[in-house]
Write a protein that holds these residues in place. Structure first.
Motif, PDB file in Angstrom:
ATOM      1  N   ARG A 125      42.740  38.136  36.558  1.00  0.00           N
ATOM      2  CA  ARG A 125      43.422  36.946  36.051  1.00  0.00           C
ATOM      3  C   ARG A 125      42.726  36.365  34.831  1.00  0.00           C
ATOM      4  O   ARG A 125      43.369  35.816  33.931  1.00  0.00           O
ATOM      5  CB  ARG A 125      43.498  35.862  37.138  1.00  0.00           C
ATOM      6  N   LEU A 126      41.396  36.501  34.799  1.00  0.00           N
ATOM      7  CA  LEU A 126      40.621  35.844  33.755  1.00  0.00           C
ATOM      8  C   LEU A 126      40.044  36.817  32.738  1.00  0.00           C
ATOM      9  O   LEU A 126      39.071  36.534  32.051  1.00  0.00           O
ATOM     10  CB  LEU A 126      39.518  34.997  34.401  1.00  0.00           C
ATOM     11  N   GLY A 127      40.677  37.991  32.650  1.00  0.00           N
ATOM     12  CA  GLY A 127      40.367  38.916  31.574  1.00  0.00           C
ATOM     13  C   GLY A 127      39.061  39.657  31.682  1.00  0.00           C
ATOM     14  O   GLY A 127      38.505  40.090  30.668  1.00  0.00           O
ATOM     15  N   LEU A 128      38.558  39.859  32.895  1.00  0.00           N
ATOM     16  CA  LEU A 128      37.275  40.515  33.081  1.00  0.00           C
ATOM     17  C   LEU A 128      37.372  41.724  34.018  1.00  0.00           C
ATOM     18  O   LEU A 128      36.356  42.202  34.518  1.00  0.00           O
ATOM     19  CB  LEU A 128      36.250  39.521  33.654  1.00  0.00           C
ATOM     20  N   ALA A 129      38.567  42.224  34.231  1.00  0.00           N
ATOM     21  CA  ALA A 129      38.760  43.322  35.185  1.00  0.00           C
ATOM     22  C   ALA A 129      37.924  44.540  34.831  1.00  0.00           C
ATOM     23  O   ALA A 129      37.407  45.231  35.720  1.00  0.00           O
ATOM     24  CB  ALA A 129      40.243  43.699  35.259  1.00  0.00           C
ATOM     25  N   ASP A 130      37.755  44.804  33.533  1.00  0.00           N
ATOM     26  CA  ASP A 130      37.022  46.002  33.120  1.00  0.00           C
ATOM     27  C   ASP A 130      35.509  45.839  33.234  1.00  0.00           C
ATOM     28  O   ASP A 130      34.756  46.784  32.981  1.00  0.00           O
ATOM     29  CB  ASP A 130      37.384  46.373  31.677  1.00  0.00           C
ATOM     30  N   LYS A 131      35.046  44.648  33.640  1.00  0.00           N
ATOM     31  CA  LYS A 131      33.607  44.399  33.768  1.00  0.00           C
ATOM     32  C   LYS A 131      33.132  44.418  35.222  1.00  0.00           C
ATOM     33  O   LYS A 131      31.955  44.171  35.488  1.00  0.00           O
ATOM     34  CB  LYS A 131      33.248  43.036  33.155  1.00  0.00           C
ATOM     35  N   ALA A 132      34.011  44.723  36.169  1.00  0.00           N
ATOM     36  CA  ALA A 132      33.678  44.611  37.592  1.00  0.00           C
ATOM     37  C   ALA A 132      32.443  45.416  37.977  1.00  0.00           C
ATOM     38  O   ALA A 132      31.619  44.959  38.783  1.00  0.00           O
ATOM     39  CB  ALA A 132      34.870  45.042  38.448  1.00  0.00           C
ATOM     40  N   LEU A 133      32.275  46.609  37.414  1.00  0.00           N
ATOM     41  CA  LEU A 133      31.164  47.482  37.793  1.00  0.00           C
ATOM     42  C   LEU A 133      30.037  47.475  36.770  1.00  0.00           C
ATOM     43  O   LEU A 133      29.096  48.279  36.864  1.00  0.00           O
ATOM     44  CB  LEU A 133      31.675  48.910  38.018  1.00  0.00           C
ATOM     45  N   SER A 134      30.109  46.554  35.811  1.00  0.00           N
ATOM     46  CA  SER A 134      29.038  46.417  34.822  1.00  0.00           C
ATOM     47  C   SER A 134      27.905  45.578  35.390  1.00  0.00           C
ATOM     48  O   SER A 134      28.091  44.774  36.312  1.00  0.00           O
ATOM     49  CB  SER A 134      29.574  45.750  33.552  1.00  0.00           C
ATOM     50  N   TYR A 135      26.721  45.744  34.798  1.00  0.00           N
ATOM     51  CA  TYR A 135      25.570  44.911  35.159  1.00  0.00           C
ATOM     52  C   TYR A 135      25.460  43.774  34.141  1.00  0.00           C
ATOM     53  O   TYR A 135      25.878  43.918  32.978  1.00  0.00           O
ATOM     54  CB  TYR A 135      24.298  45.748  35.194  1.00  0.00           C
ATOM     55  N   PRO A 136      24.897  42.638  34.567  1.00  0.00           N
ATOM     56  CA  PRO A 136      24.868  41.464  33.686  1.00  0.00           C
ATOM     57  C   PRO A 136      24.265  41.721  32.309  1.00  0.00           C
ATOM     58  O   PRO A 136      24.732  41.148  31.314  1.00  0.00           O
ATOM     59  CB  PRO A 136      24.033  40.452  34.486  1.00  0.00           C
ATOM     60  N   ASP A 137      23.243  42.592  32.212  1.00  0.00           N
ATOM     61  CA  ASP A 137      22.612  42.802  30.910  1.00  0.00           C
ATOM     62  C   ASP A 137      23.494  43.575  29.934  1.00  0.00           C
ATOM     63  O   ASP A 137      23.152  43.715  28.761  1.00  0.00           O
ATOM     64  CB  ASP A 137      21.247  43.479  31.058  1.00  0.00           C
TER      65      ASP A 137
END
Length: 247
Positions: A125-137
């Motif tokens: 919903r908030l445009g971050l679906a492609d970041k789900a498996l990324s690490y914060p750095d």
């Protein structure tokens, strides 16, 4: 009836009064921006609303329930209140998805699969679906702050508290977070946010509340409080903001 109501709130630290007979009502679906100098009580008020600090006097009600009652269960209350801090506080060794589901699973005993489904829905919903498996750095500061907001939203809170969420960001990244908060406002989320950014308050708030010395000095629509304040102390504060080029 207001979704959130504060009546006569008082908070001291070591004999220093930080909140002084403060009263404030927030209607459902309303966005209220708290402004004022550092030390005016903005962050302390948010921490009291989330029961991270106990008030010394006064009553806070949420949906008509007195959450300052000593018998109130803080964990149960916090399921209805999301809070986002200036620092992102993401665990660097965990993916975005794992950061988001940690509290729902370990603190609120939600089924892991259910928590992951809801987390992915919010990320989408908030445009971050492609970041789900990324690490914060691997994320920009703006993306990390947006993830921190999603983490606060995953429990479907009745109230979202935002404490200076843009102040740690580079100017070009502020727009990412501002856009996200606008989307939340349009979806009907009730929010109370503390900010030093007057443009931010002007753009997203339904009401601006100026705090000074732990008291509400002035409250009203952004265009009036920021454009034509009634109180001399508010005018003095805004004159300094304008001189610094921040309004």
């Amino acid at each position: 009836m207001a979704l959130l109501s504060c009546a006569g709130i008082r908070k001291e630290f070591g004999g220093h009064v930080v909140l002084d007979d403060l009263s404030l009502d927030v209607a459902e679906h309303q966005v209220v921006a708290l402004i004022g100098t550092s030390g005016s009580g903005k962050s302390t008020l948010l921490r009291c609303l989330n029961l991270l600090e106990r008030v010394d006097d006064g009553v806070i009600t949420l949906d008509g329930e007195d959450i300052t009652d000593p018998r109130a269960d803080p964990d149960r209350v916090r399921r209805r209140i999301g809070m986002v801090f200036q620092s992102y506080n993401l665990f660097p060794h965990m993916t975005v998805l794992d950061n988001i589901v940690l509290a729902p699973v370990r603190v609120h005993s939600r089924a892991p699969q259910q928590a992951r489904v809801q987390a992915r829905e919010w990320l989408d919903r908030l445009g971050l679906a492609d970041k789900a498996l990324s690490y914060p750095d691997r994320l920009s500061g703006g993306q990390q702050q947006r993830v921190a907001i999603v983490r606060a939203l995953v429990n479907e809170p009745r109230l979202l508290l935002l404490d200076e969420v843009t102040s740690a960001l580079d100017p070009e990244l502020v727009g990412e977070v501002l856009s996200m908060i606008r989307d939340l406002k349009e979806s009907g989320m009730t929010m109370v946010l503390a900010t030093h950014e007057m443009g931010f308050a002007r753009q997203v708030a339904d009401r601006v509340v100026f705090l000074d010395g732990g008291r509400v000095i002035e409250s009203g629509p952004p265009e009036r409080v920021l454009g034509d304040p009634e109180q001399a102390r508010t005018r003095q504060f805004l004159a300094r903001i304008i001189a610094a080029g921040r309004l």
